[in-house]
Motif scaffolding. Structure first.
Motif, mmCIF file in Angstrom:
data_model
loop_
_atom_site.group_PDB
_atom_site.id
_atom_site.type_symbol
_atom_site.label_atom_id
_atom_site.label_comp_id
_atom_site.label_asym_id
_atom_site.label_seq_id
_atom_site.Cartn_x
_atom_site.Cartn_y
_atom_site.Cartn_z
ATOM 1 N N TRP A 33 0.832 -1.201 0.000
ATOM 2 C CA TRP A 33 0.000 0.000 0.000
ATOM 3 C C TRP A 33 0.869 1.254 0.000
ATOM 4 N N PRO A 34 0.335 2.382 -0.471
ATOM 5 C CA PRO A 34 1.084 3.643 -0.399
ATOM 6 C C PRO A 34 1.403 4.001 1.050
ATOM 7 N N SER A 35 2.551 4.617 1.265
ATOM 8 C CA SER A 35 2.937 5.005 2.615
ATOM 9 C C SER A 35 3.470 6.426 2.612
ATOM 10 N N ARG A 36 3.481 7.031 3.796
ATOM 11 C CA ARG A 36 3.975 8.394 3.946
ATOM 12 C C ARG A 36 4.217 8.656 5.425
ATOM 13 N N PRO A 37 5.038 9.658 5.746
ATOM 14 C CA PRO A 37 5.176 10.049 7.149
ATOM 15 C C PRO A 37 3.915 10.776 7.601
ATOM 16 N N LEU A 44 3.022 5.744 7.897
ATOM 17 C CA LEU A 44 1.611 5.431 7.843
ATOM 18 C C LEU A 44 1.281 4.857 6.476
ATOM 19 N N PHE A 45 0.371 3.868 6.468
ATOM 20 C CA PHE A 45 0.015 3.182 5.237
ATOM 21 C C PHE A 45 -1.446 3.456 4.897
ATOM 22 N N ARG A 46 -1.719 3.546 3.614
ATOM 23 C CA ARG A 46 -3.028 3.947 3.137
ATOM 24 C C ARG A 46 -3.970 2.757 3.063
ATOM 25 N N HIS A 47 -4.798 2.598 4.072
ATOM 26 C CA HIS A 47 -5.891 1.635 4.056
ATOM 27 C C HIS A 47 -7.057 2.264 3.309
ATOM 28 N N GLU A 48 -8.027 1.465 2.888
ATOM 29 C CA GLU A 48 -9.162 2.011 2.131
ATOM 30 C C GLU A 48 -9.950 3.057 2.926
ATOM 31 N N LYS A 49 -9.855 3.004 4.268
ATOM 32 C CA LYS A 49 -10.602 3.939 5.103
ATOM 33 C C LYS A 49 -9.727 5.056 5.681
ATOM 34 N N TRP A 51 -5.402 6.654 6.554
ATOM 35 C CA TRP A 51 -4.009 6.350 6.852
ATOM 36 C C TRP A 51 -3.905 5.719 8.234
ATOM 37 N N TYR A 52 -3.106 4.637 8.335
ATOM 38 C CA TYR A 52 -2.983 3.939 9.611
ATOM 39 C C TYR A 52 -1.517 3.633 9.901
ATOM 40 N N ASN A 53 -1.253 3.312 11.144
ATOM 41 C CA ASN A 53 0.070 3.370 11.737
ATOM 42 C C ASN A 53 0.913 2.117 11.510
ATOM 43 N N GLY A 54 1.843 2.169 10.583
ATOM 44 C CA GLY A 54 2.880 1.149 10.492
ATOM 45 C C GLY A 54 2.420 -0.217 10.021
ATOM 46 N N VAL A 55 3.326 -0.951 9.408
ATOM 47 C CA VAL A 55 3.025 -2.296 8.917
ATOM 48 C C VAL A 55 2.622 -3.203 10.071
ATOM 49 N N THR A 56 3.412 -3.206 11.143
ATOM 50 C CA THR A 56 3.207 -4.161 12.221
ATOM 51 C C THR A 56 1.848 -4.007 12.876
ATOM 52 N N LEU A 57 1.425 -2.764 13.124
ATOM 53 C CA LEU A 57 0.148 -2.549 13.803
ATOM 54 C C LEU A 57 -1.028 -2.857 12.894
ATOM 55 N N LEU A 58 -0.936 -2.485 11.631
ATOM 56 C CA LEU A 58 -2.000 -2.835 10.702
ATOM 57 C C LEU A 58 -2.120 -4.339 10.536
ATOM 58 N N PRO A 213 -2.208 8.154 13.620
ATOM 59 C CA PRO A 213 -1.843 6.737 13.758
ATOM 60 C C PRO A 213 -2.960 5.737 13.504
ATOM 61 N N PHE A 214 -4.200 6.040 13.880
ATOM 62 C CA PHE A 214 -5.286 5.088 13.662
ATOM 63 C C PHE A 214 -6.446 5.742 12.918
#
Length: 359
Positions: A33-37, A44-49, A51-58, A213-214
């Motif tokens: 997924w797209p990511s950005r600071p 943060l990674f772009r979920h369909e809903k 931006w969410y926090n980091g690979v590990t947490l997602l 983050p969430f």
């Protein structure tokens, strides 16, 4: 202890492999997924809903969705980061476990050796991790868990309540205080690890753009607000500012919701006030578990002291300019007014909101 049988050992190995494969599939997906600071020390990674926090947490959130099996007695604490998470965890744990760990027997209480985040663990930060599959079936009832995930990203077994019976306790906080507290937490981490600090104006920009983050603050609150309005017996909605004004009243509501009502002898003996004192900021920051302990969150070890700051209502005014505050307030009104006007009416007590006409 008897050694495992060969068949059990094989089953355990198969289960571990299945878990590893699931975790890897989710990791590969999120990594694409797209990511950005953003307002975090992680990408943060772009979920369909949002931006969410980091690979590990997602990934932990996604694996929990696949595997978590709820029980009717389960209680999940849900919050945005830095919205009163540590306090509500302490209050819930102390309330539910007060008979085996009386609040006024402070010297023997688990809080002397464990922080609230070790007593009630996050699904995505601590339990569903890459290095091990948690054996949650072995935990006694009532099981207490925590999450920062938005309502629509909770494990499906939790959202399926009332069929599962699982209950959720949500705490929201004034958006500006939430932002300022999160910024201080992120910058504490950045300072410890030699990273560049996030400036206030940049943090406000990230927050207003929903790059938090969430996910966006407003959608996070509204998701749980709607769930509370639809199923108040399953989703309890607290406002941090009201908790500060009347902690004893909220402890009673928490006990009733969790199925652990205070008895008349307990009330007469001061058990509610003892719980409030035990979990108070002044008491918790003085404990050895806070001053010298730490909590493992994914691959990061966080000093327990980092979870405690000031917790004051309206402290944002010492850090955020009036122009920044007005920008946040305008978004809050636009987001909340159509579907949750009572939230706006409440927050008029703690934030500046422009006047509205009746028309």
């Amino acid at each position: 202890m008897k050694p495992s049988s060969p068949s059990q050992a094989n089953q355990d190995a198969d289960d571990a492999k299945t878990y590893e494969e699931l975790y890897q599939r989710c990791t590969d997906l999120v990594s694409s997924w797209p990511s950005r600071p953003g307002l975090s020390y992680l990408q943060l990674f772009r979920h369909e809903k949002g931006w969410y926090n980091g690979v590990t947490l997602l990934v932990g959130t996604m694996v929990a969705d696949e595997l978590f099996a709820a029980r009717p007695s389960d209680i999940v604490v849900a919050t945005q980061p830095k919205s009163g998470t540590t306090w509500i965890k302490a209050l819930l744990y102390a309330t539910v476990h007060r008979r085996e760990h009386p609040a006024d027997a402070a010297g023997d209480h688990p809080f002397n050796s464990l922080g609230p985040h070790e007593c009630i663990k996050f699904l995505e930060y601590q339990l569903y991790r890459a290095d091990e599959a948690p054996d949650l079936d072995a935990l006694p009832d009532p099981r207490l868990f925590a999450t920062h995930a938005p309502f629509d990203l909770l494990p499906r077994a939790v959202v399926a309540a009332p069929s599962s019976g699982c209950r959720v306790v949500y705490v929201c906080r004034d958006p500006k205080d939430t932002l300022v507290s999160l910024l201080h937490f992120v910058n504490k981490y950045n300072a410890r690890n030699g990273r560049e600090l996030v400036a206030v104006d940049a943090a406000v920009g990230f927050f207003c753009d929903g790059v938090s983050p969430f996910g966006p603050y407003w959608e996070h609150v509204l998701g749980y607000w709607r769930a509370h309005r639809q199923r108040p017996e399953r989703v309890l909605f607290f406002r941090y500012e009201e908790m500060k004004r009347d902690p004893a009243g909220h402890v009673r509501r928490l006990a009733e919701f969790a199925g652990f009502l205070f008895t008349s002898p307990e009330e007469d003996g001061g058990a509610v006030d003892a719980t409030v004192r035990l979990c108070s900021f002044d008491n918790m920051v003085g404990l050895e578990a806070t001053k010298g302990g730490s909590t493992q969150l994914t691959t990061t070890t966080v000093p327990n002291s980092a979870f405690f700051r000031r917790g004051e209502v309206g402290d944002w005014a010492n850090h955020v300019s009036p122009e920044m505050a007005q920008r946040i307030d305008a978004i809050t009104e636009a987001k909340f007014w159509p579907s949750a006007p009572s939230l706006i009416e409440f927050y008029e007590q703690v934030m500046v909101v422009k006047e509205r006409s009746n028309g």
